[in-house]
Design an enzyme around this catalytic site. Structure first.
Site, PDB file in Angstrom:
ATOM      1  N   ARG A  75     -34.254 -72.299 -96.852  1.00  0.00           N
ATOM      2  CA  ARG A  75     -35.041 -71.531 -97.704  1.00  0.00           C
ATOM      3  C   ARG A  75     -35.587 -72.227 -99.097  1.00  0.00           C
ATOM      4  O   ARG A  75     -35.732 -71.672-100.119  1.00  0.00           O
ATOM      5  CB  ARG A  75     -34.431 -70.274 -98.141  1.00  0.00           C
ATOM      6  CG  ARG A  75     -34.102 -69.150 -97.008  1.00  0.00           C
ATOM      7  CD  ARG A  75     -33.848 -67.745 -97.542  1.00  0.00           C
ATOM      8  NE  ARG A  75     -33.258 -66.978 -96.442  1.00  0.00           N
ATOM      9  CZ  ARG A  75     -32.017 -66.340 -96.731  1.00  0.00           C
ATOM     10  NH1 ARG A  75     -31.214 -66.601 -97.713  1.00  0.00           N
ATOM     11  NH2 ARG A  75     -31.454 -65.699 -95.687  1.00  0.00           N
TER      12      ARG A  75
ATOM     13  N   ARG B 190     -38.613 -67.491-102.714  1.00  0.00           N
ATOM     14  CA  ARG B 190     -38.908 -66.442-103.953  1.00  0.00           C
ATOM     15  C   ARG B 190     -38.014 -67.151-105.129  1.00  0.00           C
ATOM     16  O   ARG B 190     -38.416 -66.579-106.281  1.00  0.00           O
ATOM     17  CB  ARG B 190     -38.188 -65.132-103.521  1.00  0.00           C
ATOM     18  CG  ARG B 190     -39.043 -64.337-102.576  1.00  0.00           C
ATOM     19  CD  ARG B 190     -38.280 -63.152-102.063  1.00  0.00           C
ATOM     20  NE  ARG B 190     -37.184 -63.410-101.549  1.00  0.00           N
ATOM     21  CZ  ARG B 190     -36.215 -62.552-101.221  1.00  0.00           C
ATOM     22  NH1 ARG B 190     -36.308 -61.075-101.630  1.00  0.00           N
ATOM     23  NH2 ARG B 190     -34.908 -62.491-100.487  1.00  0.00           N
TER      24      ARG B 190
ATOM     25  N   TYR C 285     -29.737 -58.349 -84.739  1.00  0.00           N
ATOM     26  CA  TYR C 285     -30.770 -57.667 -85.288  1.00  0.00           C
ATOM     27  C   TYR C 285     -31.556 -56.622 -84.709  1.00  0.00           C
ATOM     28  O   TYR C 285     -31.946 -55.607 -85.003  1.00  0.00           O
ATOM     29  CB  TYR C 285     -31.874 -58.925 -85.908  1.00  0.00           C
ATOM     30  CG  TYR C 285     -31.738 -59.645 -87.143  1.00  0.00           C
ATOM     31  CD1 TYR C 285     -31.622 -58.596 -88.516  1.00  0.00           C
ATOM     32  CD2 TYR C 285     -31.376 -60.857 -87.303  1.00  0.00           C
ATOM     33  CE1 TYR C 285     -31.426 -59.173 -89.469  1.00  0.00           C
ATOM     34  CE2 TYR C 285     -31.167 -61.490 -88.582  1.00  0.00           C
ATOM     35  CZ  TYR C 285     -31.197 -60.879 -89.737  1.00  0.00           C
ATOM     36  OH  TYR C 285     -30.895 -61.306 -90.882  1.00  0.00           O
TER      37      TYR C 285
ATOM     38  N   ARG D 174     -47.529 -65.048-102.349  1.00  0.00           N
ATOM     39  CA  ARG D 174     -47.228 -63.936-101.600  1.00  0.00           C
ATOM     40  C   ARG D 174     -47.601 -62.599-102.169  1.00  0.00           C
ATOM     41  O   ARG D 174     -47.268 -61.436-101.510  1.00  0.00           O
ATOM     42  CB  ARG D 174     -45.604 -63.939-101.300  1.00  0.00           C
ATOM     43  CG  ARG D 174     -45.286 -65.159-100.597  1.00  0.00           C
ATOM     44  CD  ARG D 174     -45.025 -64.905 -98.945  1.00  0.00           C
ATOM     45  NE  ARG D 174     -44.351 -63.373 -98.753  1.00  0.00           N
ATOM     46  CZ  ARG D 174     -44.747 -62.352 -98.554  1.00  0.00           C
ATOM     47  NH1 ARG D 174     -46.126 -62.237 -98.377  1.00  0.00           N
ATOM     48  NH2 ARG D 174     -43.978 -61.243 -98.260  1.00  0.00           N
TER      49      ARG D 174
ATOM     50  N   ASP E  47     -40.235 -67.094 -89.711  1.00  0.00           N
ATOM     51  CA  ASP E  47     -39.163 -66.209 -89.798  1.00  0.00           C
ATOM     52  C   ASP E  47     -38.460 -66.116 -88.372  1.00  0.00           C
ATOM     53  O   ASP E  47     -39.257 -66.302 -87.417  1.00  0.00           O
ATOM     54  CB  ASP E  47     -39.453 -65.079 -90.178  1.00  0.00           C
ATOM     55  CG  ASP E  47     -38.209 -64.012 -90.641  1.00  0.00           C
ATOM     56  OD1 ASP E  47     -37.798 -63.310 -89.673  1.00  0.00           O
ATOM     57  OD2 ASP E  47     -37.768 -64.009 -91.722  1.00  0.00           O
TER      58      ASP E  47
END
Length: 369
Positions: free
Chosen positions: A38, A42, A165, A51, A87
């Site tokens: 990552r 963010r 998931y 974004r 992703d």
């Protein structure tokens, strides 16, 4: 390389820094290579700015946006590798499932798989280039735009992690709905895992054809399985992926690239993972570096494993933690990384301190040899 819509996966710029690739092969290096899971994320104000107001998966489907987000951290820090911005849940989407990124909640499947009959709603045959070609385009564009600065890593989620998931409908602490399938519907579970494996193999080979120079397989939900379930429902598929990808690359005349397996909290399977046809085994922070070296017995290079939360410490403390980590792993056949991804509230300066500490301490250790 031509106009953006028709950028070709050839005539790539010459690689200037191959330290990461050499470390995957256990070769001599001048410093220990470092990158972060990552690392495009963010914690960077420029990432949040890029974004702002945009749908997450829409961004994933824009090669130009993915390229920009992949390159952002490299403008700030001297990382030794880039990882394509994407992703793991693009694969369930390719199988026909609806996945949304809900602010404050994370990835959400409005209509998760509930019973084995629901498997019929998935596409039985996925046209990988048609469904996931946007990832390939992003890789090709980014590889050109990197200008040979560092290698580019492609990645995928592993079958069990994706299955979890798809059944849970999002994140979970227990994964009890997905594990219920393993115990109650083992045949259907294997059917889904095999279907995912087939798509993943083609997806990874496509990433290499597009320009990826290494591949990482994320088994993020290894920790909710015990050794027996991991050995039945995760490990065989991880092995199958590495074996088949390598065979397909050879048959297609494509470059052989190093493969990394990262099974978070799967320390019980370390010995098995080290003989699963991956060149590198990624480690989370729950494993002692020296113990990992002993247990993998020189069969693989290792990657990891600083606790991401150590980045909340002072720069001096970060340097000290890095020094101990490097002494534990040694400098040969080792790639420094965190034991999981960077968190959104982390200070970019601390990330820079981590990278600098890896480079400076490893150079010192190599001089002492």
């Amino acid at each position: 390389m031509v106009m953006n819509n028709h950028i070709l996966p050839k005539d790539f710029p010459e690689l200037k820094n191959d330290t990461f690739l050499r470390a995957t092969r256990g070769e001599e290096i001048e410093h220990v290579p470092v990158w972060c899971m990552r690392q495009a994320g963010r914690y960077l104000p420029e990432f949040r700015e890029s974004r702002a107001g945009k749908d997450f998966f829409e961004t994933c489907r824009s090669p130009e946006a993915c390229c920009e987000l992949t390159l952002q951290p490299l403008r700030r820090f001297p990382f030794d590798a880039a990882i394509i911005f994407s992703d793991i849940l693009v694969i369930p989407q390719a199988l026909g499932m609806d996945v949304q990124m809900v602010p404050g909640k994370g990835p959400t499947f409005p209509d998760p798989l509930k019973e084995p009959d629901d498997l019929q709603t998935l596409r039985s045959k996925v046209d990988v280039p048609a469904e996931l070609g946007y990832v390939f385009k992003a890789i090709t564009l980014t590889r050109h735009r990197l200008e040979g600065k560092v290698p580019l890593i492609g990645f995928t989620g592993a079958p069990w992690t994706l299955m979890a998931y798809m059944i849970e409908g999002g994140g979970s602490t227990t994964h009890s709905k997905a594990k219920r399938w393993l115990y109650r519907h083992p045949e259907a579970s294997h059917r889904l895992l095999k279907q995912l494996t087939d798509v993943i193999v083609e997806y990874l080979v496509g990433q290499v054809a597009a320009g990826a120079q290494a591949l990482q397989v994320f088994e993020s939900h290894a920790g909710c399985l015990g050794p027996v379930e991991f050995g039945e429902f995760a490990l065989p598929y991880l092995r199958d992926i590495s074996k088949r990808v390598k065979e397909r690359l050879q048959d297609s005349g494509l470059e052989k690239v190093p493969m990394i397996v990262f099974a978070k909290d799967g320390h019980y399977a370390l010995e098995d993972l080290s003989v699963s046809h991956y060149e590198v085994v990624g480690l989370d922070w729950t494993i002692d570096p020296r113990s990992a070296r002993v247990r993998t017995d020189g069969k693989v290079s290792l990657q990891g494993n600083m606790d991401p939360c150590a980045l909340y410490a002072s720069k001096e403390r970060i340097a000290e933690i890095v020094r101990k980590m490097l002494e534990g792993f040694g400098t040969r056949g080792y790639i420094a990384n965190l034991g999981h991804g960077l968190y959104p509230d982390m200070d970019p300066e601390s990330v820079g301190a981590f990278v600098d500490a890896v480079h400076s301490h490893s150079r010192q250790l190599l001089k002492l040899k």
